[in-house]
Design a protein around this motif. Structure first.
Motif, PDB file in Angstrom:
ATOM      1  N   ALA A 143       0.829  -1.211   0.000  1.00 21.58           N
ATOM      2  CA  ALA A 143       0.000   0.000   0.000  1.00 21.58           C
ATOM      3  C   ALA A 143       0.861   1.258   0.000  1.00 21.58           C
ATOM      4  CB  ALA A 143      -0.937  -0.007   1.208  1.00 21.58           C
ATOM      5  N   TRP A 144       1.918   1.272   0.806  1.00 20.69           N
ATOM      6  CA  TRP A 144       2.800   2.428   0.852  1.00 20.69           C
ATOM      7  C   TRP A 144       3.567   2.593  -0.464  1.00 20.69           C
ATOM      8  CZ3 TRP A 144       2.875   6.452   3.924  1.00 20.69           C
ATOM      9  CH2 TRP A 144       2.321   6.358   5.199  1.00 20.69           C
ATOM     10  N   ILE A 145       4.030   1.505  -1.039  1.00 25.75           N
ATOM     11  CA  ILE A 145       4.762   1.588  -2.313  1.00 25.75           C
ATOM     12  C   ILE A 145       3.865   2.152  -3.407  1.00 25.75           C
ATOM     13  CG2 ILE A 145       5.856   0.225  -4.135  1.00 25.75           C
ATOM     14  CD1 ILE A 145       6.937  -1.633  -1.976  1.00 25.75           C
ATOM     15  N   ASP A 146       2.637   1.644  -3.489  1.00 22.89           N
ATOM     16  CA  ASP A 146       1.714   2.124  -4.518  1.00 22.89           C
ATOM     17  C   ASP A 146       1.386   3.603  -4.329  1.00 22.89           C
ATOM     18  OD1 ASP A 146       1.700  -0.410  -5.560  1.00 22.89           O
ATOM     19  OD2 ASP A 146      -0.178  -1.008  -4.588  1.00 22.89           O
ATOM     20  N   ALA A 147       1.178   4.010  -3.080  1.00 20.14           N
ATOM     21  CA  ALA A 147       0.836   5.407  -2.805  1.00 20.14           C
ATOM     22  C   ALA A 147       2.003   6.332  -3.118  1.00 20.14           C
ATOM     23  CB  ALA A 147       0.403   5.559  -1.345  1.00 20.14           C
ATOM     24  N   ILE A 148       3.208   5.931  -2.756  1.00 21.29           N
ATOM     25  CA  ILE A 148       4.384   6.773  -3.004  1.00 21.29           C
ATOM     26  C   ILE A 148       4.663   6.880  -4.503  1.00 21.29           C
ATOM     27  CG2 ILE A 148       6.898   6.890  -2.705  1.00 21.29           C
ATOM     28  CD1 ILE A 148       6.474   5.723   0.112  1.00 21.29           C
ATOM     29  N   LYS A 149       4.429   5.798  -5.240  1.00 20.93           N
ATOM     30  CA  LYS A 149       4.633   5.863  -6.697  1.00 20.93           C
ATOM     31  C   LYS A 149       3.704   6.869  -7.352  1.00 20.93           C
ATOM     32  CE  LYS A 149       6.433   1.199  -7.544  1.00 20.93           C
ATOM     33  NZ  LYS A 149       6.158  -0.128  -8.175  1.00 20.93           N
ATOM     34  N   MET A 150       2.522   7.052  -6.790  1.00 20.87           N
ATOM     35  CA  MET A 150       1.565   8.003  -7.352  1.00 20.87           C
ATOM     36  C   MET A 150       1.757   9.420  -6.813  1.00 20.87           C
ATOM     37  SD  MET A 150      -0.096   6.272  -9.507  1.00 20.87           S
ATOM     38  CE  MET A 150      -1.306   7.537  -9.885  1.00 20.87           C
ATOM     39  N   ALA A 151       2.629   9.575  -5.799  1.00 20.85           N
ATOM     40  CA  ALA A 151       2.822  10.885  -5.168  1.00 20.85           C
ATOM     41  C   ALA A 151       3.847  11.692  -5.938  1.00 20.85           C
ATOM     42  CB  ALA A 151       3.258  10.711  -3.719  1.00 20.85           C
ATOM     43  N   SER A 152       3.479  12.079  -7.136  1.00 21.14           N
ATOM     44  CA  SER A 152       4.388  12.846  -7.985  1.00 21.14           C
ATOM     45  C   SER A 152       3.636  14.011  -8.605  1.00 21.14           C
ATOM     46  CB  SER A 152       4.975  11.956  -9.086  1.00 21.14           C
ATOM     47  OG  SER A 152       5.678  12.731 -10.030  1.00 21.14           O
ATOM     48  N   PHE A 153       4.219  15.189  -8.539  1.00 19.30           N
ATOM     49  CA  PHE A 153       3.596  16.364  -9.134  1.00 19.30           C
ATOM     50  C   PHE A 153       3.524  16.221 -10.647  1.00 19.30           C
ATOM     51  CE2 PHE A 153       3.749  20.765 -10.758  1.00 19.30           C
ATOM     52  CZ  PHE A 153       2.591  21.244 -10.160  1.00 19.30           C
ATOM     53  N   ASN A 154       4.545  15.622 -11.245  1.00 18.12           N
ATOM     54  CA  ASN A 154       4.527  15.418 -12.694  1.00 18.12           C
ATOM     55  C   ASN A 154       3.389  14.496 -13.107  1.00 18.12           C
ATOM     56  OD1 ASN A 154       6.773  17.045 -13.147  1.00 18.12           O
ATOM     57  ND2 ASN A 154       8.196  15.373 -12.804  1.00 18.12           N
ATOM     58  N   LYS A 155       3.140  13.437 -12.307  1.00 14.74           N
ATOM     59  CA  LYS A 155       2.031  12.544 -12.620  1.00 14.74           C
ATOM     60  C   LYS A 155       0.703  13.255 -12.468  1.00 14.74           C
ATOM     61  CE  LYS A 155       4.395   8.227 -11.480  1.00 14.74           C
ATOM     62  NZ  LYS A 155       4.433   7.037 -10.597  1.00 14.74           N
ATOM     63  N   LEU A 156       0.627  14.132 -11.466  1.00 18.88           N
ATOM     64  CA  LEU A 156      -0.587  14.924 -11.310  1.00 18.88           C
ATOM     65  C   LEU A 156      -0.810  15.835 -12.509  1.00 18.88           C
ATOM     66  CD1 LEU A 156      -0.440  15.889  -7.523  1.00 18.88           C
ATOM     67  CD2 LEU A 156      -1.897  14.183  -8.610  1.00 18.88           C
ATOM     68  N   LEU A 157       0.285  16.396 -13.029  1.00 14.02           N
ATOM     69  CA  LEU A 157       0.163  17.229 -14.225  1.00 14.02           C
ATOM     70  C   LEU A 157      -0.335  16.417 -15.412  1.00 14.02           C
ATOM     71  CD1 LEU A 157       3.319  19.559 -14.133  1.00 14.02           C
ATOM     72  CD2 LEU A 157       0.934  20.185 -13.750  1.00 14.02           C
ATOM     73  N   LEU A 158       0.200  15.199 -15.553  1.00  9.10           N
ATOM     74  CA  LEU A 158      -0.262  14.334 -16.645  1.00  9.10           C
ATOM     75  C   LEU A 158      -1.741  14.002 -16.488  1.00  9.10           C
ATOM     76  CD1 LEU A 158       2.772  11.877 -17.001  1.00  9.10           C
ATOM     77  CD2 LEU A 158       2.148  13.766 -18.525  1.00  9.10           C
ATOM     78  N   GLN A 159      -2.143  13.693 -15.255  1.00 11.94           N
ATOM     79  CA  GLN A 159      -3.553  13.417 -15.015  1.00 11.94           C
ATOM     80  C   GLN A 159      -4.402  14.646 -15.306  1.00 11.94           C
ATOM     81  OE1 GLN A 159      -3.813  11.979 -10.987  1.00 11.94           O
ATOM     82  NE2 GLN A 159      -2.839  10.017 -11.470  1.00 11.94           N
ATOM     83  N   LYS A 160      -3.884  15.825 -14.939  1.00 10.74           N
ATOM     84  CA  LYS A 160      -4.611  17.069 -15.207  1.00 10.74           C
ATOM     85  C   LYS A 160      -4.762  17.278 -16.713  1.00 10.74           C
ATOM     86  CE  LYS A 160      -4.274  22.069 -14.431  1.00 10.74           C
ATOM     87  NZ  LYS A 160      -3.989  22.460 -15.816  1.00 10.74           N
ATOM     88  N   GLU A 161      -3.684  17.026 -17.466  1.00  9.80           N
ATOM     89  CA  GLU A 161      -3.767  17.177 -18.919  1.00  9.80           C
ATOM     90  C   GLU A 161      -4.755  16.186 -19.521  1.00  9.80           C
ATOM     91  OE1 GLU A 161       0.165  16.773 -20.382  1.00  9.80           O
ATOM     92  OE2 GLU A 161       0.870  18.703 -19.596  1.00  9.80           O
TER      93      GLU A 161
END
Length: 238
Positions: A143-161
């Protein structure tokens, strides 16, 4: 990355001081984010953290907020002991921990099962500290590994786009539906006008059709009367 120890800047070389000044960290802002993390964290729980200067494992309370991983002395602590900046990191499970020392208050597992509970936070930059953490169970570790992998501002930007692209597509669909609806409405109006014209023409034809049989009846009668008059004239002459 500790929130304390400003006085350590005096012990750094001038080159390191210039590098540190290029990235300014405001403790007040971090404390504000830590306060938000208390109420709006993605994941929180106890983890064992390996000390950087020894092989000791220390139990800490962790809170994951956006791309920041705060850790505290205990769950009741209001001020974090430190924070790990997760941008640009990669996180994966560790098969070996580099030492056989156990976390404080824990017993060695059977057949090295405790090793599967460990995971690391690492960076591709050289001379950047790597973090080793340990959960109590395999499910918590995952659970921690999966959450940390998603904790990226760049990934958030991609999701936003991606969301913006979907939103744009939906707007285009709505506009096309509006255009199709307008065209359909115009077509229905044109059909209504045509139907009205056809009804008027039909009504006119019905009126003419009602008058037509009377004319046909009158015509043959007049012809027979003329024939009778001609027959009478012929009879008289005879």
């Amino acid at each position: 990355m500790s929130l304390t120890g400003r006085g350590q800047n005096r012990m750094l070389s001038p080159k390191m001081q210039r590098m540190q000044r290029s990235i300014r960290i405001n403790d007040g802002q971090l404390l504000g984010l830590a306060e938000k993390a208390r109420y709006d964290c993605v994941l929180a729980g106890h983890l064992y953290k390996r000390c950087s200067d020894s092989n000791k494992w220390l139990l800490r309370w962790f809170r994951l907020y956006q791309n920041l991983l705060f850790y505290y002395d205990s769950e009741q602590s209001t001020k974090p002991t430190g924070v790990i900046f997760l941008e640009g990191c990669y996180c994966e499970r560790l098969l070996t921990t580099g030492t056989n020392s156990q976390p404080n208050g824990t017993k060695p597992g059977k057949d090295g099962d405790e090793k599967s509970f460990c995971f690391g936070i690492m960076y591709r930059r050289e001379n950047q500290r790597q973090y080793e953490l340990r959960a109590d169970t395999v499910s918590e570790c995952k659970a921690w590994i999966d959450a940390i992998k998603m904790a990226s501002f760049n990934k958030l930007l991609l999701q936003k786009e991606e969301l913006e692209q979907k939103h744009l597509h939906l707007l285009q669909v709505v506009e096309s539906e509006k255009t199709a609806k307008w065209q359909y409405t115009r077509h229905c109006e044109d059909l209504s006008v045509e139907i009205k014209k056809l009804r008027e023409e039909l009504f006119t034809l019905k009126k003419e059709w009602r008058l037509l049989p009377q004319q046909q009846v009158v015509g043959p009668n007049r012809g027979s009367e003329d024939d009778e008059e001609e027959e009478e004239e012929i009879t008289d002459e005879e």
